[in-house]
Design a protein around this motif. Structure first.
Motif, PDB file in Angstrom:
ATOM      1  N   VAL A  88      36.280  53.052  47.408  1.00 47.78           N
ATOM      2  CA  VAL A  88      36.046  52.024  46.393  1.00 47.78           C
ATOM      3  C   VAL A  88      37.365  51.581  45.765  1.00 47.78           C
ATOM      4  N   ILE A  89      38.236  52.527  45.465  1.00 46.48           N
ATOM      5  CA  ILE A  89      39.530  52.188  44.857  1.00 46.48           C
ATOM      6  C   ILE A  89      40.371  51.359  45.809  1.00 46.48           C
ATOM      7  N   TYR A  90      40.446  51.741  47.071  1.00 46.97           N
ATOM      8  CA  TYR A  90      41.241  50.992  48.040  1.00 46.97           C
ATOM      9  C   TYR A  90      40.675  49.588  48.243  1.00 46.97           C
ATOM     10  N   THR A  91      39.361  49.470  48.320  1.00 50.25           N
ATOM     11  CA  THR A  91      38.738  48.164  48.505  1.00 50.25           C
ATOM     12  C   THR A  91      39.036  47.251  47.320  1.00 50.25           C
ATOM     13  N   ALA A  92      38.910  47.766  46.107  1.00 50.32           N
ATOM     14  CA  ALA A  92      39.207  46.957  44.921  1.00 50.32           C
ATOM     15  C   ALA A  92      40.683  46.579  44.890  1.00 50.32           C
ATOM     16  N   GLY A  93      41.561  47.496  45.257  1.00 46.22           N
ATOM     17  CA  GLY A  93      42.992  47.211  45.260  1.00 46.22           C
ATOM     18  C   GLY A  93      43.366  46.147  46.279  1.00 46.22           C
ATOM     19  N   ILE A  94      42.785  46.212  47.449  1.00 50.88           N
ATOM     20  CA  ILE A  94      43.075  45.223  48.489  1.00 50.88           C
ATOM     21  C   ILE A  94      42.584  43.842  48.055  1.00 50.88           C
ATOM     22  N   HIS A  95      41.407  43.782  47.431  1.00 51.44           N
ATOM     23  CA  HIS A  95      40.902  42.497  46.958  1.00 51.44           C
ATOM     24  C   HIS A  95      41.780  41.936  45.841  1.00 51.44           C
ATOM     25  N   ALA A  96      42.256  42.788  44.948  1.00 54.52           N
ATOM     26  CA  ALA A  96      43.141  42.330  43.879  1.00 54.52           C
ATOM     27  C   ALA A  96      44.455  41.808  44.463  1.00 54.52           C
ATOM     28  N   PHE A  97      45.013  42.497  45.426  1.00 52.13           N
ATOM     29  CA  PHE A  97      46.249  42.054  46.067  1.00 52.13           C
ATOM     30  C   PHE A  97      46.042  40.724  46.794  1.00 52.13           C
ATOM     31  N   ALA A  98      44.922  40.595  47.503  1.00 55.55           N
ATOM     32  CA  ALA A  98      44.630  39.339  48.200  1.00 55.55           C
ATOM     33  C   ALA A  98      44.450  38.203  47.203  1.00 55.55           C
ATOM     34  N   MET A 121      46.671  34.764  46.995  1.00 55.67           N
ATOM     35  CA  MET A 121      46.042  33.446  46.962  1.00 55.67           C
ATOM     36  C   MET A 121      46.489  32.664  45.729  1.00 55.67           C
ATOM     37  N   LEU A 122      46.656  33.340  44.604  1.00 55.36           N
ATOM     38  CA  LEU A 122      47.157  32.691  43.394  1.00 55.36           C
ATOM     39  C   LEU A 122      48.572  32.169  43.609  1.00 55.36           C
ATOM     40  N   LEU A 123      49.420  32.945  44.257  1.00 57.18           N
ATOM     41  CA  LEU A 123      50.776  32.483  44.537  1.00 57.18           C
ATOM     42  C   LEU A 123      50.771  31.243  45.426  1.00 57.18           C
TER      43      LEU A 123
END
Length: 65
Positions: A41-51, A55-57
């Motif tokens: 769960v932590i890795y999945t949330a972290g990957i989505h936050a990084f993605a 996308m924001l950049l």
């Protein structure tokens, strides 16, 4: 000796044994399976936050054209 064709032994010989349940892996008294789930769960949330940050950049970079 018992007759090998008796119904009790014939049924026992043809019935497959049920597999033994796999025990939970325990490390220092903590279930390792639960730790793997929490880490997933932590890795999945972290990957989505990084993605989302990437996308924001791209979105901010696209505005300055």
């Amino acid at each position: 000796m018992a007759d090998p064709t008796s119904p009790d032994q014939a049924a026992a010989a043809t019935t497959p044994a049920a597999p033994a349940p796999t025990p939970l892996t325990v490390d220092a008294g903590i279930s390792a399976n639960r730790r793997v789930g929490v880490r997933l769960v932590i890795y999945t949330a972290g990957i989505h936050a990084f993605a989302g940050f990437i996308m924001l950049l791209f979105e901010l970079g696209n505005r300055n054209k």
